[in-house]
Design an enzyme around this catalytic site. Structure first.
Site, short mmCIF file in Angstrom:
data_model
loop_
_atom_site.label_atom_id
_atom_site.label_comp_id
_atom_site.label_asym_id
_atom_site.label_seq_id
_atom_site.Cartn_x
_atom_site.Cartn_y
_atom_site.Cartn_z
CG ASP A 1 -3.10 -8.50 15.97
OD1 ASP A 1 -4.00 -7.79 16.49
OD2 ASP A 1 -1.89 -8.25 16.12
CG ASP B 1 -2.04 -0.99 1.16
OD1 ASP B 1 -2.23 -1.59 0.08
OD2 ASP B 1 -2.72 -1.19 2.18
#
Length: 458
Positions: free
Chosen positions: A211, A63
């Site tokens: 996560d 990105d």
């Protein structure tokens, strides 16, 4: 304390593994955003992985908005010539941030297993063949390895972080896992079964800790995780206070967001009471920063009440409270270091020097992390700000945006507040409060000193 006891009680349990594990088709995902200083090192480490190229797919989830893209493109061509199946997946925006990049890559990932490395990690060549055999049954959805540290001795700041992270990776993760409780994927240096990610609903960006969020969703659905403390994957620790604050803010706010999202779901699940309790403690552990800050602020007027009104003297047992808290934390830290060092004397020397630094940093971060808690509770949206990384061979990091000195004004005012408290403690000869207030003063003073040092270097 319960987690420490659980760790010690289950210390000798072994993690079973499959000796002749059949190597599967595997995808390595490398989420990247403006990592020009460390991306080559990561790709060199991935190139060195001991794994058949015919079974290995590499996805660079890029990105970036700087020349990292150019560096990656050039290195990809070199790796393709060596026979690697490697793709450069670019996005026109950072929608969903890291979670968005991982989910986007998952759509085209061909591997049965998904390996994730952040840009500053350096996996050893046998990482894959060492870790995969721990998928001993179909319901094991993720295997997490322990973080190591490339620059732990660089400064007081990195030493303090090493101590805190080692407590988590040596005591917390292993203790929970061997005790049969939930653990979490730490965002990197782990392997997921692709089916587990999909079954749990995939990566979501509605919290800053994607996560932790996916970890709990997967385990609530019945997937099992394994933690491998013997497999160590090194990475860099942030060496600037601004980077540490950015990272801590994201972890704290994301943890609060995840607790709001999943705490109810955890208690509705068909799980044992012990699993629910330990899971709740894990989801809520970031609230300790607010408790530290509030209790510290209140302690100053309480100190005056205690010393100016004899009726309340017996109510306060600060000497005993502070001593007990310090001893428990010291024991926790010493156990982690002893397990790591394996020699009593060297561990004792290490904890005597490391423990005070880690405690001071933790106290000094209490205001900033309490702010993160509030943002998480009220649902204030904030961007996923990456932690700036830089290899040891480079001095200054242009990715680090030095925070305006005004952003440290609360810590400066809190330093003055606790300096006043220290002088008052000395006047009243109240040594129970004095220890506590000196620690708080040292914590906020350390943050201010670190910020001033960082500003002066740039």
């Amino acid at each position: 304390m319960a987690l420490l006891i659980t760790f010690l009680f289950n210390r000798k349990k072994e993690n079973p593994f499959i000796e002749n594990f059949k190597l599967p088709l595997l995808t390595v995902q490398l989420p990247v955003f403006n990592e020009r200083f460390v991306i080559k090192r990561l790709l060199d480490a991935v190139e060195a992985l001991n794994y058949p190229k015919s079974l290995l797919e590499i996805q660079i989830l890029d990105d970036s908005t700087d020349d990292t893209k150019t560096i990656v493109s050039k290195r990809i061509e070199e790796l393709k010539e060596l026979g690697f199946n490697i793709g450069h997946i670019l996005r026109s925006n950072r929608e969903g941030y890291k979670a968005g990049a991982l989910q986007n890559g998952l759509f085209s990932a061909s591997g049965q297993y998904i390996v994730i490395f952040d840009a500053d990690f350096v996996p050893h060549p046998d990482f894959l063949i060492d870790t995969l055999p721990y998928f001993t049954e179909e319901k094991i959805g993720m295997v997490q390895t322990r973080w190591g540290h490339l620059n732990a001795g660089q400064s007081l700041l990195t030493r303090a972080q090493r101590t805190g992270l080692n407590n988590h990776f040596i005591i917390d993760q292993e203790g929970r896992n061997k005790g049969g409780y939930f653990i979490n994927f730490n965002g990197t240096a782990g392997i997921w079964r692709k089916e587990c990610i999909l079954d749990a609903g995939g990566w979501k960006s509605d919290t800053l800790t994607e996560d932790l969020d996916l970890s709990f969703r997967a385990q609530i659905k019945g997937w099992k995780f394994k933690y491998c403390p013997n497999i160590i994957t090194p990475a860099e620790l942030p060496d600037r206070i601004s980077a540490v604050r950015t990272q801590q803010f994201r972890w704290t706010k994301g943890g609060v967001e995840t607790s709001k999202k999943l705490l109810g779901r955890l208690w509705k699940a068909e799980l044992s009471l012990a699993v629910k309790l330990f899971g709740s403690i894990q989801l809520l552990n970031n609230f300790i920063y607010a408790f530290i800050l509030i209790s510290a602020l209140i302690s100053v007027p309480l100190m005056f009440v205690k010393n100016l009104s004899t009726e309340f003297i017996q109510t306060f047992k600060w000497n005993a409270i502070i001593t007990a808290v310090m001893l428990i934390n010291f024991l926790y830290c010493f156990t982690a270091i002893l397990v790591d060092k394996k020699k009593f004397i060297s561990a004792l020397i290490e904890v005597i020097t490391a423990f005070p630094i880690a405690m001071v940093l933790s106290l000094g971060m209490s205001y900033h992390n309490t702010k993160a808690i509030i943002h998480g509770l009220i649902g204030k949206k904030t961007a996923f700000i990456r932690t700036p990384k830089i290899s040891e061979s480079i001095g200054k990091n242009p990715y680090i945006q030095i925070q305006n000195y005004k952003s440290f004004t609360p810590e400066f005012l809190l330093s003055i507040y606790f300096l006043f408290a220290v002088f008052s403690d000395i006047y009243f000869r109240d040594f129970g409060f004095l220890i506590y207030h000196v620690l708080m003063l040292s914590g906020f003073g350390f943050v201010i000193w670190s910020a001033w040092t960082e500003a002066s270097e740039n």
